[in-house]
Design a protein around this motif. Structure first.
Motif, short mmCIF file in Angstrom:
data_model
loop_
_atom_site.label_atom_id
_atom_site.label_comp_id
_atom_site.label_asym_id
_atom_site.label_seq_id
_atom_site.Cartn_x
_atom_site.Cartn_y
_atom_site.Cartn_z
N GLY A 153 7.61 8.77 22.25
CA GLY A 153 6.75 8.89 21.22
C GLY A 153 7.30 8.87 20.11
O GLY A 153 6.84 8.67 18.82
N ASP A 154 8.67 9.22 19.81
CA ASP A 154 9.47 8.93 18.66
C ASP A 154 9.33 7.46 17.96
O ASP A 154 9.18 6.70 18.67
N GLN A 155 9.16 7.38 16.55
CA GLN A 155 9.35 6.11 15.89
C GLN A 155 10.81 5.66 15.78
O GLN A 155 11.68 6.59 15.40
N ILE A 156 10.96 4.52 15.91
CA ILE A 156 12.19 3.75 15.75
C ILE A 156 12.41 3.18 14.25
O ILE A 156 11.46 2.52 13.92
N TRP A 157 13.44 3.55 13.67
CA TRP A 157 13.65 3.17 11.98
C TRP A 157 14.80 2.41 11.96
O TRP A 157 15.69 2.68 12.43
N VAL A 158 14.80 1.36 11.03
CA VAL A 158 16.17 0.71 10.72
C VAL A 158 16.44 0.66 9.07
O VAL A 158 15.35 0.93 8.35
N SER A 159 17.44 1.28 8.64
CA SER A 159 17.89 1.21 7.23
C SER A 159 18.16 -0.29 6.79
O SER A 159 18.66 -1.41 7.62
N GLY A 160 17.96 -0.55 5.55
CA GLY A 160 18.24 -1.80 4.83
C GLY A 160 17.86 -3.12 5.57
O GLY A 160 16.58 -3.02 5.71
N THR A 161 18.64 -4.02 5.47
CA THR A 161 18.25 -5.38 6.16
C THR A 161 19.02 -5.78 7.36
O THR A 161 20.44 -5.22 7.43
N VAL A 162 18.74 -6.47 8.06
CA VAL A 162 19.43 -6.81 9.37
C VAL A 162 19.46 -8.52 9.38
O VAL A 162 18.65 -9.05 9.16
N GLY A 163 20.47 -9.17 10.13
CA GLY A 163 20.44 -10.55 9.92
C GLY A 163 21.34 -11.39 9.33
O GLY A 163 21.88 -12.39 9.33
N ASP A 164 21.47 -10.58 7.82
CA ASP A 164 22.23 -11.49 6.76
C ASP A 164 23.65 -11.92 6.94
O ASP A 164 24.12 -12.81 6.95
N ALA A 165 24.36 -10.92 7.63
CA ALA A 165 25.89 -10.90 7.85
C ALA A 165 25.90 -12.33 8.79
O ALA A 165 26.88 -12.96 8.67
N ARG A 166 25.09 -12.29 9.71
CA ARG A 166 25.38 -13.31 10.98
C ARG A 166 24.81 -14.58 10.33
O ARG A 166 25.35 -15.82 10.57
N LEU A 167 23.85 -14.48 9.30
CA LEU A 167 23.66 -15.89 8.67
C LEU A 167 24.90 -16.62 7.78
O LEU A 167 25.20 -17.70 7.87
#
Ligand code: ADP
Ligand code: MG
Length: 326
Positions: A153-167
């Protein structure tokens, strides 16, 4: 330049008065540094090693390397909700290259000063370039954010941005091209990641579990799920649009875009869980620390990690067959 000149010149700086809130009783120069965590605090300790060719390219700017070597360690303190006290540096160098040492130590000290995490000791030896930083932090006993603790039931959160370093990495590898300013932006994210220390501290007592994203969002989230004995459903579309350069990510097509955002790695963001009733408190923690926070899914009682599109349909097989999701 001999070993001791090198240490004195680049790494043994006198500590400013009251460094780390007075918690450094003794810094570099003796056989041990002495740390004095405040009463009632647990000492939080983590090491991360960076090896040339594996964790960084030989062409990287030394100042950026100094920043990143400490940033990846501070990211571990952030994931535990610990505030930094100090760090040590174990360094193997092929030769005493003044240009490299000058840049590297400048980048390292700049972040150490900004984060209140002075260098308090280390070891220096000749050998293939290899950097190992250990960070020491403190967190009130019983309040550390752990990988275990997420509840159905908890929400999952992410900070900032993801994927840029891989790009950025793929541009370096020559598998894709980006316009100059977009490349600069993602290269900055790859080479100078922002450890989310203030957010981690602000999430004490709010988040139920946390981990930092070094190997990829879903891969690291699955460690948290396993430690918590739960499963999750993640909305791929939401996670994909958190990229600062999401327009460029999207232009790669849905499959590659999802792979970069969800399993790209080197993001050094926090992925964390909190009860839905704490959503306002999570947003307040993000606002108070000027850190974007985005809800990307929910914790399920049923084990396993399900990745769905905007309408809740599981993503196609080609996508879900990426190793990181296995
Ligand atoms: P020891 O012989 O006891 O291992 P060293 O001669 O290696 O001590 O180091 C002397 C002092 O310099 C110690 O206080 C050590 O912590 C510090 N030091 C050595 N290398 C580094 C480094 N790369 N960064 C910061 N401090 C260092
Ligand atoms: Mg030594």
């Amino acid at each position: 330049m001999g070993e001791f000149d090198l240490i004195a010149r680049y790494f043994a700086r006198p500590l400013p008065q009251g460094s780390a809130g007075g918690a450094i009783a003794l810094g570099t120069g003796d056989d041990c540094a002495l740390l004095a965590p405040a009463p009632g605090m647990h000492l939080a300790v983590s090491s991360d090693m960076l090896v040339e060719g594996r964790h960084f390219l030989s062409t990287v700017d030394p100042a950026r390397l100094g920043h990143k070597a400490l940033a990846v360690n501070l990211s571990d303190l952030a994931a535990c909700g610990a505030e930094p006290l100090g760090c040590t540096l174990a360094l193997a160098l092929p030769r005493a290259d003044a240009a490299f040492l000058d840049g590297f130590s400048r980048g390292l000290w700049a972040l150490a000063d900004a984060a209140g995490c002075p260098l308090v000791g280390g070891d220096t030896t000749q050998g293939p370039l290899n950097l190992c930083i250990t960070v020491f932090g403190q967190v009130p006993a019983g309040q550390a954010l752990l990988r275990r603790g997420a509840k159905a039931g908890d929400q999952i959160w992410v900070s900032g941005t993801v994927g840029d370093a891989r790009l950025a990495l793929e541009v370096f590898r020559g598998t894709l091209a980006l316009p100059g300013d977009a490349f600069d932006a993602v290269r900055e994210r790859m080479e100078r990641p922002t450890p989310r220390v203030a957010l981690g501290v602000a999430l004490r007592g709010v988040a139920t579990a946390a981990i930092d994203v070094s190997d990829g969002l879903l891969g690291d989230l699955s460690h948290l799920l396993r430690a918590s004995g739960v499963g999750a459903t993640v909305q791929a579309g939401v996670a994909m649009t958190t990229g600062a350069t999401s327009a460029h990510l999207k232009a790669l097509g849905a499959e590659r875009c999802a792979a970069f955002a969800l399993s790209g790695g080197d993001d050094y963001e926090l992925v964390f869980t909190a009860p839905a009733s704490a959503a306002d408190a999570v947003r307040a923690a993000g606002a108070a620390t000027s850190t974007p926070v985005t809800p990307i899914g929910r914790i399920d009682a049923e084990a396993g990690l399900r990745v769905v599109d905007a309408s809740g349909r599981p993503l196609d097989r080609a996508f879900s067959s990426f190793d990181h999701f296995a």
